[in-house]
Design a protein around this motif. Structure first.
Motif, PDB file in Angstrom:
ATOM      1  N   LEU A  11       0.820  -1.219   0.000  1.00  0.00           N
ATOM      2  CA  LEU A  11       0.000   0.000   0.000  1.00  0.00           C
ATOM      3  C   LEU A  11       0.855   1.270   0.000  1.00  0.00           C
ATOM      4  CD1 LEU A  11      -2.878   1.284   0.273  1.00  0.00           C
ATOM      5  CD2 LEU A  11      -2.477   1.290   2.739  1.00  0.00           C
ATOM      6  N   VAL A  12       1.751   1.368   0.985  1.00  0.00           N
ATOM      7  CA  VAL A  12       2.474   2.636   1.166  1.00  0.00           C
ATOM      8  C   VAL A  12       3.437   2.896   0.002  1.00  0.00           C
ATOM      9  CG1 VAL A  12       4.012   3.936   2.679  1.00  0.00           C
ATOM     10  CG2 VAL A  12       2.240   2.484   3.674  1.00  0.00           C
ATOM     11  N   ASN A  13       4.235   1.898  -0.353  1.00  0.00           N
ATOM     12  CA  ASN A  13       5.211   2.120  -1.433  1.00  0.00           C
ATOM     13  C   ASN A  13       4.541   2.421  -2.781  1.00  0.00           C
ATOM     14  OD1 ASN A  13       7.387   1.951   0.237  1.00  0.00           O
ATOM     15  ND2 ASN A  13       7.854  -0.184  -0.215  1.00  0.00           N
ATOM     16  N   PRO A  14       3.509   1.620  -3.190  1.00  0.00           N
ATOM     17  CA  PRO A  14       2.837   1.986  -4.453  1.00  0.00           C
ATOM     18  C   PRO A  14       2.188   3.369  -4.385  1.00  0.00           C
ATOM     19  CG  PRO A  14       2.253  -0.254  -3.803  1.00  0.00           C
ATOM     20  CD  PRO A  14       3.021   0.323  -2.662  1.00  0.00           C
ATOM     21  N   PHE A  18       2.947   6.570  -6.719  1.00  0.00           N
ATOM     22  CA  PHE A  18       1.861   7.316  -7.378  1.00  0.00           C
ATOM     23  C   PHE A  18       2.041   8.828  -7.164  1.00  0.00           C
ATOM     24  CE2 PHE A  18      -2.510   9.102  -6.901  1.00  0.00           C
ATOM     25  CZ  PHE A  18      -2.886   9.021  -8.229  1.00  0.00           C
ATOM     26  N   VAL A  19       2.385   9.207  -5.919  1.00  0.00           N
ATOM     27  CA  VAL A  19       2.628  10.634  -5.621  1.00  0.00           C
ATOM     28  C   VAL A  19       3.801  11.153  -6.462  1.00  0.00           C
ATOM     29  CG1 VAL A  19       3.357  12.275  -3.822  1.00  0.00           C
ATOM     30  CG2 VAL A  19       1.664  10.516  -3.284  1.00  0.00           C
ATOM     31  N   ALA A  20       4.840  10.322  -6.600  1.00  0.00           N
ATOM     32  CA  ALA A  20       6.000  10.716  -7.413  1.00  0.00           C
ATOM     33  C   ALA A  20       5.578  10.950  -8.865  1.00  0.00           C
ATOM     34  CB  ALA A  20       7.087   9.648  -7.330  1.00  0.00           C
ATOM     35  N   GLY A  38      11.230   4.249  -9.127  1.00  0.00           N
ATOM     36  CA  GLY A  38      10.794   3.880  -7.776  1.00  0.00           C
ATOM     37  C   GLY A  38      10.086   5.050  -7.131  1.00  0.00           C
ATOM     38  N   GLN A  39      10.658   5.565  -6.033  1.00  0.00           N
ATOM     39  CA  GLN A  39      10.047   6.719  -5.370  1.00  0.00           C
ATOM     40  C   GLN A  39      10.917   7.966  -5.539  1.00  0.00           C
ATOM     41  OE1 GLN A  39       9.704   4.758  -1.630  1.00  0.00           O
ATOM     42  NE2 GLN A  39       8.261   3.320  -2.536  1.00  0.00           N
ATOM     43  N   SER A  40      11.858   7.892  -6.485  1.00  0.00           N
ATOM     44  CA  SER A  40      12.733   9.040  -6.742  1.00  0.00           C
ATOM     45  C   SER A  40      12.274   9.784  -7.981  1.00  0.00           C
ATOM     46  CB  SER A  40      14.181   8.575  -6.935  1.00  0.00           C
ATOM     47  OG  SER A  40      14.651   8.003  -5.747  1.00  0.00           O
ATOM     48  N   ASN A  52       8.541   7.617   3.303  1.00  0.00           N
ATOM     49  CA  ASN A  52       7.395   7.597   4.218  1.00  0.00           C
ATOM     50  C   ASN A  52       7.460   8.849   5.082  1.00  0.00           C
ATOM     51  OD1 ASN A  52       6.783   5.142   3.235  1.00  0.00           O
ATOM     52  ND2 ASN A  52       7.218   3.992   5.096  1.00  0.00           N
ATOM     53  N   GLY A  53       6.323   9.458   5.307  1.00  0.00           N
ATOM     54  CA  GLY A  53       6.308  10.709   6.077  1.00  0.00           C
ATOM     55  C   GLY A  53       6.293  11.910   5.147  1.00  0.00           C
ATOM     56  N   CYS A  54       6.702  11.702   3.877  1.00  0.00           N
ATOM     57  CA  CYS A  54       6.702  12.808   2.908  1.00  0.00           C
ATOM     58  C   CYS A  54       5.634  12.584   1.836  1.00  0.00           C
ATOM     59  CB  CYS A  54       8.055  12.933   2.221  1.00  0.00           C
ATOM     60  SG  CYS A  54       9.422  13.138   3.352  1.00  0.00           S
ATOM     61  N   ASN A  55       4.874  11.500   1.960  1.00  0.00           N
ATOM     62  CA  ASN A  55       3.907  11.181   0.906  1.00  0.00           C
ATOM     63  C   ASN A  55       2.503  11.710   1.202  1.00  0.00           C
ATOM     64  OD1 ASN A  55       3.206   9.463   2.933  1.00  0.00           O
ATOM     65  ND2 ASN A  55       3.886   7.596   1.900  1.00  0.00           N
TER      66      ASN A  55
END
Lengths: 144, 193
Positions: A11-14, A18-20, A38-40, A52-55
């Motif tokens: 959940l959190v990583n996908p 998505f936010v990225a 990824g998340q970069s 996490n914490g910035c999403n």
């Protein structure tokens, strides 16, 4: 719950990815050639990684907890939760894009802006949104 | 039911918020030079309470803290954390308090102080859990020998819990708890009627 590995992985990583991607779309509207791995989020000029914490997920969960806990009809809670989720999403994309440009133009301010300007603003935005929902939408309007 | 004659109270609160945020940042910048050393000292003292020998170290390093142990090699097993990340939530708490009407009225200082002490307590615990998690997982064979798998899981969970849910949610809870009458009034409820 978010700290559990299966929840984090599924959940959190996908969601963070998505936010990225949302932020990449916004940056590309401004003419950046941003890509996501990824998340970069990176472009030839700067790169940020969304952890996490910035999403925005924590602000969303705190807002939804406040909405669920408040004694209001469930239809109003549902509308409030969905609208709040979308509003905090938009706010968080603005935050990521703003931090990206802070990194491009005034990198010495990136740390300050990231940690205590935008994190504080996210908390205050969630509270303000909840107050607005309670005051304007959660309860029936008084008879005049 | 919401009080119709207090309809603009929320508008006033929102108009005061930007200035309150600036004031909160100014206060935070002013206090952190004394706050960060006190935070490091307290976290180290608390961690050492149950240690024999007392070897945990929390060393102030700029706007961060170096965490480690004094009985291991000087260049191994040290971690630097940002103290700004630990204590920034003082800013939204103060901003929310300052934006309320008459935040410094008689009798309110004690509530502000209580909220500050509780939030500071969580800052100390955040540093302690970072240190314990480092010791439980980041010091190789020494960690394996001195901590169980259950302890590693527990410290990991505590570190996450204090890093994210407590950091983000506690300012809101303390704000409501410190000034319930004002917050309920903002919501449209007035208990005095």
């Amino acid at each position: 719950m978010l700290a559990l590995r299966p929840v984090n992985d599924r959940l959190v990583n996908p969601y963070t990815t998505f936010v990225a991607h949302e932020s990449r779309l916004m940056l590309n509207l401004f003419g950046e050639r941003a890509t996501v791995t990824g998340q970069s989020l990176s472009s030839p000029r700067f790169a940020v990684t969304i952890y996490n914490g910035c999403n925005g997920l924590e602000a969303i969960l705190i807002f939804i907890s406040g909405v669920v806990a408040f004694p209001a009809p469930w239809q109003r809670k549902l509308i409030g939760a969905v609208a709040g989720f979308l509003a905090i999403q938009v706010f968080n994309v603005v935050r990521v894009v703003s931090l990206f440009y802070t990194g491009v133009y005034v990198p010495q301010w990136f740390g300050v802006s990231h940690i205590f300007v935008w994190q504080s603003l996210v908390i205050i935005f969630g509270v303000a949104l909840w107050l607005l929902w309670v005051r304007r939408y959660a309860l029936p309007r008084p008879a005049r | 039911m919401p009080s119709p004659d207090r309809h603009d109270e929320l508008g006033v609160f929102f108009r005061r918020l930007p200035l309150a945020l600036v004031a909160a940042v100014a206060v935070w910048l002013a206090v952190r030079t004394a706050y960060n050393p006190a935070l490091c000292w307290t976290a180290q003292a608390l961690t050492r309470l149950y240690e024999n020998p007392p070897a945990s170290r929390v060393i102030l390093d700029g706007d961060g803290a170096l965490l480690g142990r004094s009985d291991l090699r000087a260049n191994s097993g040290w971690l630097r954390i940002s103290l700004t990340q630990v204590s920034f939530n003082l800013v939204p708490l103060l901003a929310l308090l300052f934006a309320l009407p008459h935040p410094f009225r008689r009798g309110r200082w004690s509530r502000l102080l209580q909220a500050f002490i509780i939030l500071s307590g969580t800052h100390v615990l955040t540093v302690v859990w970072h240190l314990k998690f480092l010791q439980a997982t980041g010091m190789g064979a020494w960690s394996q020998a001195n901590f169980s798998n259950l302890a590693r899981e527990a410290y990991g969970m505590l570190q996450y819990f204090f890093d994210i849910p407590v950091t983000f949610a506690l300012p809101l809870l303390l704000w409501v708890a410190a000034y319930p009458d004002d917050v309920f009034s903002l919501l449209g409820f007035d208990e005095r009627r």
